[in-house]
Design a protein around this motif. Structure first.
Motif, short mmCIF file in Angstrom:
data_model
loop_
_atom_site.label_atom_id
_atom_site.label_comp_id
_atom_site.label_asym_id
_atom_site.label_seq_id
_atom_site.Cartn_x
_atom_site.Cartn_y
_atom_site.Cartn_z
N PHE A 80 15.19 2.47 -4.22
CA PHE A 80 14.80 1.64 -3.12
C PHE A 80 15.70 0.17 -3.27
O PHE A 80 16.53 -0.16 -4.02
CB PHE A 80 13.26 1.15 -3.22
CG PHE A 80 12.66 2.34 -3.31
CD1 PHE A 80 12.14 2.95 -2.07
CD2 PHE A 80 12.04 2.81 -4.67
CE1 PHE A 80 11.26 4.14 -2.25
CE2 PHE A 80 11.55 4.09 -4.72
CZ PHE A 80 10.93 4.70 -3.42
N LEU A 81 15.67 -0.41 -2.08
CA LEU A 81 16.31 -1.89 -1.99
C LEU A 81 15.84 -2.48 -3.08
O LEU A 81 14.57 -2.61 -3.32
CB LEU A 81 16.12 -2.56 -0.72
CG LEU A 81 16.82 -1.69 0.46
CD1 LEU A 81 16.45 -2.60 1.74
CD2 LEU A 81 18.33 -1.92 0.41
N PRO A 82 16.48 -3.41 -3.84
CA PRO A 82 16.21 -4.06 -5.12
C PRO A 82 15.17 -5.32 -4.78
O PRO A 82 15.44 -5.89 -3.77
CB PRO A 82 17.55 -4.55 -5.77
CG PRO A 82 18.46 -4.23 -4.81
CD PRO A 82 17.99 -3.63 -3.78
N LEU A 83 14.09 -5.32 -5.63
CA LEU A 83 13.24 -6.53 -5.39
C LEU A 83 13.31 -7.02 -6.77
O LEU A 83 13.56 -6.57 -8.01
CB LEU A 83 11.82 -6.01 -5.48
CG LEU A 83 11.48 -4.97 -4.34
CD1 LEU A 83 9.85 -4.49 -4.47
CD2 LEU A 83 11.88 -5.60 -3.02
N THR A 84 13.26 -8.57 -6.74
CA THR A 84 13.42 -9.24 -7.96
C THR A 84 12.04 -9.88 -8.06
O THR A 84 11.28 -10.39 -7.24
CB THR A 84 14.49 -10.32 -7.97
OG1 THR A 84 15.72 -9.98 -7.63
CG2 THR A 84 14.43 -11.41 -8.96
N ALA A 134 7.95 6.50 -2.00
CA ALA A 134 8.00 5.27 -0.83
C ALA A 134 6.66 4.76 -0.92
O ALA A 134 6.70 3.56 -0.79
CB ALA A 134 8.45 6.03 0.29
N ILE A 135 5.49 5.48 -0.86
CA ILE A 135 4.24 5.11 -0.79
C ILE A 135 3.96 4.02 -2.28
O ILE A 135 3.48 2.91 -2.16
CB ILE A 135 3.24 6.13 -0.69
CG1 ILE A 135 3.50 6.72 0.82
CG2 ILE A 135 1.78 5.74 -1.08
CD1 ILE A 135 2.70 8.06 0.81
N ALA A 140 3.35 -0.03 -2.45
CA ALA A 140 1.99 -0.46 -3.16
C ALA A 140 2.37 -1.48 -3.99
O ALA A 140 1.72 -2.58 -4.26
CB ALA A 140 1.19 0.53 -3.57
N PHE A 141 3.60 -1.36 -4.83
CA PHE A 141 4.06 -2.14 -5.94
C PHE A 141 4.65 -3.29 -5.32
O PHE A 141 4.26 -4.49 -5.65
CB PHE A 141 5.22 -1.65 -6.84
CG PHE A 141 6.03 -2.49 -7.50
CD1 PHE A 141 5.53 -2.70 -9.00
CD2 PHE A 141 6.95 -3.21 -7.08
CE1 PHE A 141 6.06 -3.67 -9.72
CE2 PHE A 141 7.62 -4.13 -7.93
CZ PHE A 141 7.24 -4.36 -9.36
N LYS A 142 5.13 -3.40 -4.01
CA LYS A 142 5.68 -4.44 -3.43
C LYS A 142 4.73 -5.58 -2.91
O LYS A 142 4.60 -6.75 -3.17
CB LYS A 142 6.55 -4.13 -2.40
CG LYS A 142 7.17 -5.37 -1.52
CD LYS A 142 8.18 -4.89 -0.64
CE LYS A 142 8.81 -6.03 0.29
NZ LYS A 142 9.75 -5.66 1.19
N ALA A 185 -0.54 0.56 -9.54
CA ALA A 185 -0.15 1.14 -11.11
C ALA A 185 -0.63 2.50 -10.81
O ALA A 185 0.28 3.57 -11.43
CB ALA A 185 -1.23 0.53 -12.13
N ARG A 186 -1.77 2.86 -10.20
CA ARG A 186 -2.02 4.25 -10.12
C ARG A 186 -0.91 5.01 -9.09
O ARG A 186 -0.65 6.18 -9.69
CB ARG A 186 -3.53 4.38 -9.45
CG ARG A 186 -3.90 5.80 -9.25
CD ARG A 186 -5.26 5.93 -8.64
NE ARG A 186 -5.54 5.09 -7.44
CZ ARG A 186 -5.10 5.37 -6.04
NH1 ARG A 186 -4.57 6.58 -6.09
NH2 ARG A 186 -5.37 4.55 -5.03
N LEU A 187 -0.47 4.54 -8.09
CA LEU A 187 0.32 5.16 -7.15
C LEU A 187 1.77 5.51 -8.09
O LEU A 187 2.52 6.27 -7.85
CB LEU A 187 0.55 4.56 -5.92
CG LEU A 187 -0.75 4.53 -5.01
CD1 LEU A 187 -0.60 3.88 -3.95
CD2 LEU A 187 -1.09 6.01 -4.67
N VAL A 188 2.05 4.11 -8.67
CA VAL A 188 3.41 4.52 -9.55
C VAL A 188 3.32 5.64 -10.60
O VAL A 188 4.06 6.22 -10.84
CB VAL A 188 3.85 3.25 -10.11
CG1 VAL A 188 4.78 3.40 -11.03
CG2 VAL A 188 4.22 2.23 -8.92
N ASP A 189 2.35 5.62 -11.05
CA ASP A 189 1.90 6.55 -12.24
C ASP A 189 1.99 8.05 -11.15
O ASP A 189 2.66 8.98 -11.81
CB ASP A 189 0.64 6.55 -12.84
CG ASP A 189 0.71 5.73 -14.10
OD1 ASP A 189 1.84 5.30 -14.72
OD2 ASP A 189 -0.10 5.28 -14.72
#
Length: 100
Positions: free
Chosen positions: A4-8, A59-60, A64-66, A45-49
């Motif tokens: 994805f486009l990088p986030l800092t 992407a979802i 959610a992380f962002k 955390a749940r969706l990334v896992d």
């Protein structure tokens, strides 16, 4: 995994990390956040896992992380890319065309 486009992200104790994949997001979620019990953090955390395990679209999970990082004030503003700067310069010529 998708990129994805990088986030800092700037963690609570001052460290930073560039996040551009689900693996990066998973690592960043282990960093120091303001509130790891917030609903947005727990959802991320749940969706990334789930994305890491192939049961959620990346992407979802990344969105959610962002959102969680934004809500906790950890997302650093991105600087415009060189390509965006070039586009701005071209569009400011008012249709005069490229320089010769």
């Amino acid at each position: 995994m998708s990129s994805f486009l990088p986030l800092t992200i700037r963690f609570v104790h001052g460290g930073t990390m560039v996040v551009s994949s689900i693996a990066d997001a998973k690592k960043a979620l282990g960093g120091t956040w303001k509130d790891k019990d917030s609903p947005a953090y727990l959802k991320a955390a749940r969706l990334v896992d789930d994305a890491a395990n192939g049961i959620c679209r990346p992407a979802i999970a990344f969105a959610a992380f962002k959102k969680a990082a934004t809500e906790q004030g950890l997302l650093q503003p991105a600087e415009p890319s060189a390509a965006l700067d070039m586009l701005d310069q071209l569009s400011s010529r008012n249709g005069k065309g490229p320089p010769r």
